[in-house]
Design a protein around this motif. Structure first.
Motif, PDB file in Angstrom:
ATOM      1  N   VAL A   1      18.575  -9.953  77.928  1.00 49.67           N
ATOM      2  CA  VAL A   1      19.133  -8.672  77.483  1.00 49.67           C
ATOM      3  C   VAL A   1      18.437  -7.577  78.277  1.00 49.67           C
ATOM      4  N   VAL A   2      19.235  -6.751  78.955  1.00 51.51           N
ATOM      5  CA  VAL A   2      18.703  -5.687  79.806  1.00 51.51           C
ATOM      6  C   VAL A   2      19.270  -4.345  79.359  1.00 51.51           C
TER       7      VAL A   2
ATOM      8  N   ALA B   1      12.574  -0.431  75.121  1.00 55.49           N
ATOM      9  CA  ALA B   1      12.790  -0.225  73.684  1.00 55.49           C
ATOM     10  C   ALA B   1      14.254  -0.399  73.325  1.00 55.49           C
ATOM     11  N   ARG B   2      15.128   0.108  74.162  1.00 53.30           N
ATOM     12  CA  ARG B   2      16.560  -0.034  73.907  1.00 53.30           C
ATOM     13  C   ARG B   2      16.990  -1.489  74.006  1.00 53.30           C
TER      14      ARG B   2
ATOM     15  N   LEU C   1      18.783  -3.812  71.061  1.00 54.59           N
ATOM     16  CA  LEU C   1      20.029  -4.558  71.250  1.00 54.59           C
ATOM     17  C   LEU C   1      19.845  -6.041  70.959  1.00 54.59           C
ATOM     18  N   ALA C   2      18.643  -6.555  71.183  1.00 56.18           N
ATOM     19  CA  ALA C   2      18.376  -7.992  71.037  1.00 56.18           C
ATOM     20  C   ALA C   2      18.007  -8.400  69.619  1.00 56.18           C
ATOM     21  N   LYS C   3      17.974  -7.467  68.684  1.00 54.76           N
ATOM     22  CA  LYS C   3      17.485  -7.764  67.336  1.00 54.76           C
ATOM     23  C   LYS C   3      18.290  -8.850  66.624  1.00 54.76           C
ATOM     24  N   GLY C   4      19.577  -8.931  66.856  1.00 50.50           N
ATOM     25  CA  GLY C   4      20.398  -9.894  66.135  1.00 50.50           C
ATOM     26  C   GLY C   4      20.207 -11.327  66.555  1.00 50.50           C
ATOM     27  N   TYR C   5      19.503 -11.545  67.655  1.00 52.80           N
ATOM     28  CA  TYR C   5      19.416 -12.880  68.247  1.00 52.80           C
ATOM     29  C   TYR C   5      18.715 -13.883  67.336  1.00 52.80           C
ATOM     30  N   GLY C   6      17.605 -13.492  66.739  1.00 47.39           N
ATOM     31  CA  GLY C   6      16.859 -14.412  65.892  1.00 47.39           C
ATOM     32  C   GLY C   6      17.683 -14.892  64.706  1.00 47.39           C
ATOM     33  N   LEU C   7      18.382 -13.973  64.060  1.00 50.12           N
ATOM     34  CA  LEU C   7      19.212 -14.339  62.915  1.00 50.12           C
ATOM     35  C   LEU C   7      20.358 -15.253  63.351  1.00 50.12           C
ATOM     36  N   TRP C   8      20.905 -14.997  64.522  1.00 50.12           N
ATOM     37  CA  TRP C   8      21.989 -15.815  65.072  1.00 50.12           C
ATOM     38  C   TRP C   8      21.501 -17.240  65.362  1.00 50.12           C
TER      39      TRP C   8
ATOM     40  N   PHE D   1      14.329 -13.184  77.999  1.00 47.67           N
ATOM     41  CA  PHE D   1      13.915 -12.158  78.945  1.00 47.67           C
ATOM     42  C   PHE D   1      14.588 -10.851  78.499  1.00 47.67           C
ATOM     43  N   VAL D   2      13.815 -10.001  77.835  1.00 51.04           N
ATOM     44  CA  VAL D   2      14.342  -8.775  77.238  1.00 51.04           C
ATOM     45  C   VAL D   2      13.528  -7.596  77.749  1.00 51.04           C
TER      46      VAL D   2
END
Length: 375
Positions: free
Chosen positions: A268-269, A274-275, A279-286, A326-327
């Motif tokens: 996620v780029v 910080a941005r 944007l990547a916050k949903g990944y863990g729950l997914w 890689f975020v």
């Protein structure tokens, strides 16, 4: 460019399959503009949050919507189809768009059936809460994080998985050995099989093998002299083992004179770190939804992800996937991917990105392409 795209046609919360597929077609067009080498789509079943269940159909749509980028599968699950049907499907697309089609094949269908067959039914549909990473410590190899392995055998006990395995084949069907199936695929394409695949025979389709370990997939790819895709984004613990096994088994063929490896990565780029992390916050729950046996959920918004109450078991369940993404900013992610390429010796990288908003996903690929081209 030595970057390519892997897309799951993700369905996001509040969206539907039609939206996801239109976004995939749009992203393929944009990826072509950005200079990516190939665009692969996955094969996933029983996932409320993934629209890519029939890769050959989707690849045909992508080929029609683009002009030059290679399109392919990452990967067709050969355990659910016969070699003849796969060659006919991809041969059909190649007949209309010759020289642009990659047939990526995975053993995941066989592996799922094996795990389900060996698992004792759990007797309920409760999520698997302790399929956490193994006891081995994480290690860093020349700058690349190699986490402990995830224990898939516990997830295989989930009654959903056991049931789903029976739905992907006809009753009583037996899946042949993977190596034999690959030999049949190659024979149908070359026209050396006793039967003829039409369309398919003589098609200019590039065959790839995808694998997550140093097991049969890597061995078969090497022994047949085929290009190999190693899976860092789903199975980061065994990527080095997979690449090494492939190279050790490699024998030159009409397809390749020397080994050729592509390695996958979750990315996620955004303009600022910080941005990107927002944007990547949903990944863990997914990922949690996948590893608890529910199937990939519609991809959540950052706000929806923030509302989830995480337990320590949850965190351990997804830690290997979270830690190996890689975020960040374009420079940060490009530098991280260069480490992945150097340590694995990859000839090419296959990047996958999921964000809730389609424009953010397109922008991520655009920023990465720009950063990758810069020294």
């Amino acid at each position: 460019m030595t970057l390519s795209v892997l897309d799951l046609a993700p369905i996001v919360s509040g969206g539907g399959a039609g939206d996801a597929l239109r976004n995939t077609i749009d992203l393929a067009r944009r990826a072509e503009e950005f200079g990516y080498r190939r665009y692969w789509v996955a094969e996933h079943h029983f996932a409320p949050g993934v629209a890519s269940s029939a890769p050959a159909v989707l690849i045909g749509l992508l080929a029609a919507a683009t002009d030059t980028i290679r399109v392919g599968s990452g990967a067709v699950q050969l355990g659910h189809q016969t070699p003849l049907s796969v060659v006919e499907q991809f041969g059909l697309v190649d007949a209309l768009y010759p020289g642009r089609v990659d047939l990526g094949i995975g053993r995941s269908g066989q592996r799922r059936a094996e795990l389900a067959k060996s698992a004792e039914p759990a007797g309920n549909a409760e999520p698997v809460k302790d399929a956490a990473v193994g006891q081995q410590p994480a290690r860093v190899v020349d700058g690349l994080l190699i986490p402990p392995p995830f224990d898939w055998s516990l997830l295989a006990q989930h009654p959903h998985l056991v049931h789903y395995a029976t739905l992907l084949q006809q009753p009583g069907a037996q899946t042949p050995d993977f190596a034999g199936q690959i030999d049949d695929v190659l024979a149908f394409l070359k026209g050396t099989h006793e039967a003829h695949a039409v369309p398919g025979e003589g098609a200019d389709v590039q065959v790839w093998i995808l694998g997550s370990s140093g097991g049969q997939s890597a061995q078969v790819a090497g022994e047949r002299g085929l290009p190999f895709a190693a899976n860092y984004h789903v199975s980061p613990s065994s990527v080095l083992e997979a690449v090494e096994a492939y190279r050790e088994a490699f024998k030159p063929s009409d397809a390749l004179a020397e080994p050729y490896v592509i390695v996958s990565a979750d990315v996620v780029v955004a303009e600022e770190e910080a941005r990107a992390r927002e944007l990547a916050k949903g990944y863990g729950l997914w990922v949690r939804s996948i590893r608890t046996g529910a199937g990939a959920m519609p991809y959540p918004t950052p706000e929806e992800a923030d509302r989830h109450v995480w337990t320590e078991a949850d965190r351990q369940l997804v830690k290997d996937r979270i830690d190996t993404r890689f975020v960040g900013s374009p420079r940060q992610v490009a530098d991280g991917l260069r480490v992945l390429r150097r340590v694995t010796g990859a000839d090419e990288l296959l990047v996958t990105t999921i964000t809730h908003d389609h424009d953010d996903r397109v922008r991520s690929f655009e920023l990465l392409a720009e950063a990758w081209d810069r020294p």
